[in-house]
Design a protein around this motif. Structure first.
Motif, PDB file in Angstrom:
ATOM      1  N   LEU A 103       0.721  -1.300   0.071  1.00 15.64           N
ATOM      2  CA  LEU A 103      -0.157  -0.096   0.054  1.00 15.64           C
ATOM      3  C   LEU A 103       0.660   1.209   0.069  1.00 15.64           C
ATOM      4  O   LEU A 103       0.383   2.403  -0.239  1.00 15.64           O
ATOM      5  CB  LEU A 103      -0.934  -0.170   1.036  1.00 15.64           C
ATOM      6  CG  LEU A 103      -2.314  -0.950   0.909  1.00 15.64           C
ATOM      7  CD1 LEU A 103      -2.972  -1.076   2.290  1.00 15.64           C
ATOM      8  CD2 LEU A 103      -3.125  -0.349  -0.056  1.00 15.64           C
ATOM      9  N   ASP A 104       2.107   1.252   0.408  1.00 12.26           N
ATOM     10  CA  ASP A 104       2.952   2.361   0.477  1.00 12.26           C
ATOM     11  C   ASP A 104       3.415   2.558  -0.855  1.00 12.26           C
ATOM     12  O   ASP A 104       3.772   3.663  -1.217  1.00 12.26           O
ATOM     13  CB  ASP A 104       4.108   2.190   1.321  1.00 12.26           C
ATOM     14  CG  ASP A 104       3.844   2.278   2.797  1.00 12.26           C
ATOM     15  OD1 ASP A 104       2.738   2.970   3.203  1.00 12.26           O
ATOM     16  OD2 ASP A 104       4.554   1.682   3.754  1.00 12.26           O
ATOM     17  N   GLU A 105       3.435   1.762  -1.892  1.00 14.45           N
ATOM     18  CA  GLU A 105       3.572   1.751  -3.343  1.00 14.45           C
ATOM     19  C   GLU A 105       2.466   2.520  -4.078  1.00 14.45           C
ATOM     20  O   GLU A 105       2.849   2.742  -5.301  1.00 14.45           O
ATOM     21  CB  GLU A 105       4.137   0.570  -3.907  1.00 14.45           C
ATOM     22  CG  GLU A 105       5.405  -0.197  -3.237  1.00 14.45           C
ATOM     23  CD  GLU A 105       5.542  -1.557  -3.609  1.00 14.45           C
ATOM     24  OE1 GLU A 105       5.008  -1.915  -4.832  1.00 14.45           O
ATOM     25  OE2 GLU A 105       6.382  -2.520  -3.153  1.00 14.45           O
ATOM     26  N   VAL A 106       1.533   2.220  -3.745  1.00 14.93           N
ATOM     27  CA  VAL A 106       0.185   2.814  -4.448  1.00 14.93           C
ATOM     28  C   VAL A 106       0.075   4.095  -4.429  1.00 14.93           C
ATOM     29  O   VAL A 106       0.122   4.767  -3.563  1.00 14.93           O
ATOM     30  CB  VAL A 106      -0.867   2.025  -3.536  1.00 14.93           C
ATOM     31  CG1 VAL A 106      -2.421   2.619  -4.325  1.00 14.93           C
ATOM     32  CG2 VAL A 106      -0.983   0.725  -3.739  1.00 14.93           C
TER      33      VAL A 106
ATOM     34  N   GLU B 220     -13.748   0.231   8.765  1.00 11.47           N
ATOM     35  CA  GLU B 220     -12.557  -0.445   9.524  1.00 11.47           C
ATOM     36  C   GLU B 220     -11.542   0.558  10.170  1.00 11.47           C
ATOM     37  O   GLU B 220     -11.508   1.814   9.405  1.00 11.47           O
ATOM     38  CB  GLU B 220     -11.770  -1.392   8.489  1.00 11.47           C
ATOM     39  CG  GLU B 220     -12.708  -2.629   8.079  1.00 11.47           C
ATOM     40  CD  GLU B 220     -12.660  -3.566   9.396  1.00 11.47           C
ATOM     41  OE1 GLU B 220     -11.611  -3.810  10.114  1.00 11.47           O
ATOM     42  OE2 GLU B 220     -13.795  -3.931   9.366  1.00 11.47           O
ATOM     43  N   THR B 221     -10.831   0.296  10.913  1.00 15.45           N
ATOM     44  CA  THR B 221      -9.920   1.032  11.632  1.00 15.45           C
ATOM     45  C   THR B 221      -8.328   0.363  11.491  1.00 15.45           C
ATOM     46  O   THR B 221      -8.687  -0.936  11.305  1.00 15.45           O
ATOM     47  CB  THR B 221     -10.003   1.638  13.083  1.00 15.45           C
ATOM     48  OG1 THR B 221      -9.970   0.390  13.875  1.00 15.45           O
ATOM     49  CG2 THR B 221     -11.340   2.213  13.119  1.00 15.45           C
ATOM     50  N   GLY B 222      -7.143   1.070  11.548  1.00 13.00           N
ATOM     51  CA  GLY B 222      -6.136   0.480  11.809  1.00 13.00           C
ATOM     52  C   GLY B 222      -5.195   1.053  10.476  1.00 13.00           C
ATOM     53  O   GLY B 222      -5.663   1.658   9.540  1.00 13.00           O
ATOM     54  N   ALA B 223      -3.913   0.407  10.301  1.00 17.28           N
ATOM     55  CA  ALA B 223      -3.060   0.998   9.421  1.00 17.28           C
ATOM     56  C   ALA B 223      -3.469   0.612   7.955  1.00 17.28           C
ATOM     57  O   ALA B 223      -3.238   1.421   7.043  1.00 17.28           O
ATOM     58  CB  ALA B 223      -1.461   0.470   9.726  1.00 17.28           C
TER      59      ALA B 223
END
Length: 176
Positions: A34-37, A57-60
């Motif tokens: 997801l950091d690449e998106v 939802e919650t969280g990273a």
């Protein structure tokens, strides 16, 4: 995706087999990915399901899914009601080419969306395929790859086994 090629069971959102491979390693990979998106691209049905799930939802992972730019390819004129989402009408391969050409864009990811993926593969608008192979045979369901009679070639970039038994497979498009 299951060993027999399905990304969901016989009914829409039948994804219970995903829990077989989910764990710390796949969660860490999901965050890394997801950091690449720069942009997520969905078909309408997948968009609706993802929006319904991640909006609550919650969280990273949820934080990244809700924050990233999203486009939905659809023939319907309805609004995209998930944060940072827009509708794309018309030729999806042209839209993808425009998104790829933008200087500020990171990678464009398609999650699920088998019909959209089939269209993009047919129009040679896919650069890389990432699959997490789940060690299960469902015996039926919704296949990720459609039988369209068109041969598509890929070369292996990475095979990463997980303790859960799943294997991440990354392939780049190549000539057949």
């Amino acid at each position: 995706m299951t060993l027999d090629g399905y990304f969901e069971g016989a009914s829409p959102w039948s994804l219970d087999f995903h829990t077989v491979v989910w764990g710390e390693e796949l969660e860490a990979y999901s965050l890394e990915q997801l950091d690449e998106v720069g942009t997520l691209l969905f078909g309408r049905r997948t968009f609706n399901g993802m929006a319904e799930h991640w909006s609550n939802e919650t969280g990273a992972i949820a934080d990244r899914m809700n924050a990233v730019e999203k486009f939905v390819a659809t023939r319907e004129g309805r609004a995209a009601e998930w944060s940072n989402s827009r509708i794309l009408h018309g030729d999806i391969s042209e839209h993808v080419a425009e998104l790829k050409a933008a200087d500020d864009k990171k990678d464009i990811f398609v999650f699920g969306s088998a019909d959209l993926t089939a269209t993009l593969l047919k129009r040679e608008a896919v650069d890389e395929i990432r699959l997490c192979l789940v060690p299960i045979v469902l015996g039926g369901g919704n296949p990720l790859f459609r039988d369209d009679g068109i041969r598509k070639g890929f070369r292996l970039l990475e095979a990463r086994p997980f303790k859960s038994g799943g294997v991440l497979l990354r392939y780049a498009r190549s000539e057949t």
